[in-house]
Write an enzyme that holds these catalytic residues in place. Structure first.
Site, PDB file in Angstrom:
ATOM      1  N   ASP A 133      -3.009  42.948  58.658  1.00 16.98           N
ATOM      2  CA  ASP A 133      -2.964  43.693  57.404  1.00 16.98           C
ATOM      3  C   ASP A 133      -4.383  44.009  56.945  1.00 16.98           C
ATOM      4  O   ASP A 133      -5.326  43.261  57.239  1.00 16.98           O
ATOM      5  CB  ASP A 133      -2.264  42.866  56.311  1.00 16.98           C
ATOM      6  CG  ASP A 133      -0.797  42.617  56.615  1.00 16.98           C
ATOM      7  OD1 ASP A 133      -0.221  43.374  57.412  1.00 16.98           O
ATOM      8  OD2 ASP A 133      -0.244  41.650  56.057  1.00 16.98           O
ATOM      9  N   ARG A 134      -4.518  45.080  56.223  1.00 21.48           N
ATOM     10  CA  ARG A 134      -5.839  45.507  55.748  1.00 21.48           C
ATOM     11  C   ARG A 134      -6.546  44.410  54.953  1.00 21.48           C
ATOM     12  O   ARG A 134      -7.751  44.197  55.086  1.00 21.48           O
ATOM     13  CB  ARG A 134      -5.687  46.762  54.885  1.00 21.48           C
ATOM     14  CG  ARG A 134      -6.992  47.314  54.342  1.00 21.48           C
ATOM     15  CD  ARG A 134      -6.766  48.623  53.632  1.00 21.48           C
ATOM     16  NE  ARG A 134      -8.022  49.206  53.179  1.00 21.48           N
ATOM     17  CZ  ARG A 134      -8.130  50.430  52.653  1.00 21.48           C
ATOM     18  NH1 ARG A 134      -7.055  51.184  52.523  1.00 21.48           N
ATOM     19  NH2 ARG A 134      -9.304  50.888  52.273  1.00 21.48           N
TER      20      ARG A 134
END
Length: 302
Positions: A133-134
């Site tokens: 995930d970012r």
């Protein structure tokens, strides 16, 4: 174009689509079907798998004009150069900083993989083995050879790739809760935001959890995902009743506000270690140190 060793085994249709940006898939298949694409001066079908050294001739073809790609700045390049944890046997392991998407798209012009391709122009093949995930930091695998990508992804699908995360759960994690098995389903809200929910009709999902350290109002956990679903650790922690600190999607704002008081400005989730086997049998185990801003939060909690 001459096919390099790294792209041996790739189908000709996928090879062309990667190089003819903006050309419709139907057009790519049409020039293949009409024999306008030649490999070693001969016609080939779309399913032909390229060999190292093949000479590919592509006819003149109009491509759609796209805005110039975003360029990785000097600061990002330096950050990523310092973040390379492993670079051998066609495999890169990068300690991804939080806030950097793994690839461009959906409003993100430049991601980790695009920046790495700019940093390694001599590498004709650079692909993500898996994703983070970012907002998650830590170790991520990037293949520099197609054979490595296919081999490591096959071990990932078989559940034989080791991945270990450090996560700060809010509240007091139940002592008996060492395994979470809860099916997950992706759900897109009217706003367009993608959320993941526990749902009986979702995909089977399993995460192992182990308590590392307890604090007042929080528990440092080691999480090992057995399956690899989107937001899996985050949603499984929420399901237990101890969502992760700093998680804007799954943790109440009031709870996150209390952790901001001890200096937490991001999701506390870090890919701490990865392990896999390369095609030649080499075993790889790489650990990514916890970022200083997360270390500082733990010190304040202590």
């Amino acid at each position: 174009m001459t096919v390099p060793d790294e792209l041996a085994g790739q189908r000709i249709d996928n090879f062309l689509q990667a190089r003819l940006k903006g050309v419709p898939r139907s057009r790519v298949y049409r020039i293949l079907r009409k024999g306008e694409v030649r490999v070693n001066k001969g016609r080939v079908k779309a399913e032909y798998r390229l060999q190292a050294g093949d000479l590919v001739r592509v006819p003149p073809i109009r491509v759609s004009e796209e805005p110039p790609p975003a360029v990785a700045g000097e600061q990002l390049r330096r950050t990523l150069e310092e973040a390379i944890l492993y670079d051998k046997g066609g495999l890169l392991v990068v300690n991804k900083p939080a806030g950097l998407a793994v690839h461009g798209g959906s409003g993100v012009r430049l991601g980790l993989i695009e920046a790495l391709r700019q940093m390694y122009p001599e590498s004709p093949f650079l692909e993500l083995v898996h994703r983070l995930d970012r907002d998650t930091s830590g170790a991520i695998l990037v293949a520099r050879k197609r054979a490595v990508l296919l081999h490591v992804q096959s071990t990932l699908r078989a559940g034989k790739m080791a991945k270990s995360y450090l996560a700060l759960a809010t509240g007091k994690w139940p002592r008996a809760q060492k395994l979470v098995e809860a099916p997950l389903r992706k759900n897109t809200l009217k706003s367009g935001e993608r959320m993941v929910v526990v749902d009986g009709e979702g995909k089977p999902s399993t995460t192992r959890f182990q308590v590392e350290e307890r604090f007042s109002g929080a528990t440092l956990m080691r999480a090992e995902p057995v399956t690899g679903r989107t937001h899996q650790i985050r949603v499984h922690a929420q399901f237990v009743g101890c969502p992760l600190a700093g998680d804007a999607k799954y943790t109440p704002d009031a709870v996150n506000a209390s952790f901001r008081e001890v200096g937490l400005k991001r999701l506390f989730l870090h890919s701490a270690a990865v392990g896999c086997t390369l095609p030649d049998g080499t075993r790889v185990h790489v650990e990514a140190p916890l970022p200083s801003e997360l270390v500082a939060v733990l010190d304040r909690l202590r």
